[in-house]
Design a protein around this motif. Structure first.
Motif: not given
Lengths: 295, 288
Positions: A228-230, A232-233, A236, A240, B22-23, B26-27, B68, B255, B258
């Motif tokens: 999930l993190i990957r 959402i990354q 994001i 850009k 998560i958002t 990550l930021l 991932a 990561r 996060t």
């Protein structure tokens, strides 16, 4: 030198080979990622579309890869060489060793005969061959690797020495492993009633099992989080207006596509509501096209 | 509000909270600095112990679905291989779409280190049949892989010098998201005594710890957390650069903050869920 000259002489890449294709691919990937995540709201036509395209493309790609990586080089090409050699005059002095490929080729065709009821019994030959060879080669190895090796380690002294010196952590680890094996095995002994000392041992085994399940569950959650993190990354990065050198510029793909996808989901939901009723995911009407949310 | 609507509202709130955590993380998360555990360090030490110029076999048994977790791991391992001038041979028995991914990962890493295809590394294609190709490679590599993925005859590749069967590799790293690991343990280790190190997804990690004590595998790199630990030993420059520029790229260590944040969130949600559950039960009991 000659290579650089060739490179200079080569025609410029067409749009589907160049940056435009990468940008388009990126937008499609962002769009499909968002469409798939709309399932979190509830099942909807946009998710269904993305799901079906994903499954179709994946299978098509796999089939193509299987053809070019296995079937063509390992079966089709040797056969075509064989046929050419057989039909050439004069025939080759040494006989080809590719004729044995007929056996796996026929067995593969037999598997496909499952779709033809009159000859589907032939597929059993293929399955019998696969099951037989796999069992023949792997059962002895499984017994050796997963039974003998593990048991023999258990029979060693639990006192661990590292570089000649007594290791406290190593010994503790070995003792805990031994205790875990004995107590868990006791828990699975059903021919003796679990009372008294046996009950205590079995209950200790349950504790070990719970710890193992907990560790497994924790790792599983961690794995799913990583995926999930990957994703959402990726979204994001897709929001850009620039990208690192060598990578396609997303041109704010996520920012553009997110409202579009959300709007489309609600528009489709609105259109699928029965006229004159108050449908929706929270109170689906009888006969409504909107499926109920999945729990 | 109907019970169904209330249930949905809670579900959507949890999704929204997880997404938001998560958002935001990550930021603003940064790059973690994990110390390697003994299990991960053992893989590193085995690779480190190989003499310069030795061949090493990497079985890249994963596809884009697990990229991932496993790509950062493979990048970290390759970094060490290049530094030690090892000859990296990559193959796959997982899926027909694995070699393409493996090829792109290895080439990108090799290009960044000025390594030459054919001399410093080679990529072989997919082999179907589970344990069968491993058993066959153990007898004669060249009979199974006549050419590499690009069609170059195996004997023409300098990277393959001195390799005629599986046991000519002093170490094999199985980086996998599927049960091909079992085939490697059974056919590679049990049959031929091949030294095996594992890089696996987090979901699979606990399944293979039993092989550590018996030395059937030398070590395990598990999930992004394991990859992050390996990075701390092999990719210090990349980590330093990521901290300075805030551009983390594909680093697992970027990561992990996060991952920690979402772990804490989930633990809190589990605790909250339990409190609400027991409070509800008590209320139920109290009501006549």
């Amino acid at each position: 030198m000659s290579l650089s000259l060739l490179a200079q002489a080569a025609p410029p890449p067409t749009w589907w080979e160049g940056n435009a294709a990468s940008v388009l691919g990126l937008w499609i990937a962002v769009g499909f990622t968002l469409a798939l995540y709309t399932f979190l709201y509830h099942d909807n036509p946009l998710f269904k579309f993305a799901e079906h395209v994903y499954v179709g493309v994946t299978n098509g790609y796999l089939l193509w890869q299987a053809w070019y990586s296995s079937v063509k080089p390992d079966l089709v090409q040797p056969f075509s060489r064989l046929v050419r050699q057989a039909s050439s005059a004069p025939p080759p002095l040494e006989p080809s060793d590719s004729w044995w490929l007929l056996v796996p080729a026929l067995l593969s065709l037999f598997m496909l005969l499952r779709f033809y009821p009159k000859a589907s019994w032939l597929s059993r030959w293929s399955f019998a061959f696969i099951v037989g060879t796999t069992a023949g080669t792997l059962i002895p190895l499984t017994i050796q690797a997963q039974l003998f090796e593990q048991i023999s380690k258990m029979l060693e002294s639990p006192v661990v020495r590292e570089a000649g010196a007594f290791s406290f952590t190593g010994t503790l680890n070995a003792l805990l492993t031994l205790l875990g094996v004995v107590t868990v095995l006791t828990y699975f002994v059903f021919s003796v009633e679990h009372k008294g000392a046996v009950r205590v041992t079995a209950r200790t085994g349950v504790v070990f099992l719970m710890i193992a399940f907990g560790a497994h569950f924790g790792y599983t959650v961690m794995g799913r989080e990583s995926l999930l993190i990957r994703r959402i990354q990726f979204l994001i990065d897709g929001a850009k207006g620039s990208a690192p050198e060598g990578q396609p510029n997303p041109h704010y793909a996520t920012l553009v596509l997110l409202p579009l996808v959300v709007g489309l989901v609600f528009a489709l939901e609105f259109l699928s509501r029965p006229r004159g009723g108050k449908g929706g995911p929270e109170a689906p009407q009888e006969g409504s096209q909107t499926p109920a949310p999945r729990g | 509000m109907t019970p169904e609507a209330r249930k949905n509202a809670v579900r959507w709130s949890v999704f929204a909270l997880v997404g938001a955590v998560i958002t935001v993380s990550l930021l603003f998360g940064g790059v973690s600095d994990f110390h390697p555990t003994a299990v991960v360090r053992k893989v590193y030490d085995e690779v480190e112990a190989l003499p310069d110029g030795s061949p090493i076999l990497i079985s890249s048994d994963f596809d884009p679905g697990s990229e991932a977790e496993l790509k950062p791991m493979m990048d970290a391992v390759l970094e060490q291989c290049w530094r030690k001038n090892l000859r990296v041979i990559v193959m796959t028995i997982c899926s027909p779409n694995s070699p393409e991914l493996a090829d792109s990962i290895v080439r990108a890493s090799a290009d960044a280190h000025g390594k030459v295809y054919g001399t410093d590394y080679a990529v072989f294609g997919y082999l179907a049949g589970g344990s069968a190709p491993i058993l066959a490679l153990g007898q004669d590599w060249h009979a199974v892989y006549k050419t590499d993925r690009g069609g170059t005859p195996c004997r023409d590749l300098p990277a393959m010098k001195g390799i005629s069967k599986l046991t000519d590799f002093p170490l094999c790293l199985e980086i996998s998201a599927v049960s091909t690991i079992d085939y490697w343990i059974l056919a590679g280790n049990a049959k031929y005594g091949l030294k095996l190190g594992l890089g696996v997804t987090a979901v699979m990690a606990t399944d293979y710890y039993q092989y550590l004590a018996t030395r059937q595998v030398v070590g395990i790199i598990g999930g992004v957390s394991g990859a992050s630990q390996y990075e701390s030993m092999t990719r210090q420059d990349a980590l330093r650069k990521a901290r300075e520029t805030k551009e983390a790229g594909d680093l697992a260590s970027a990561r992990m903050p996060t991952q920690s944040a979402i772990h804490v969130t989930i633990i809190l949600l589990v605790v909250l869920g339990n409190i609400l559950y027991f409070a509800g039960k008590r209320k139920e009991k109290a009501s006549p």
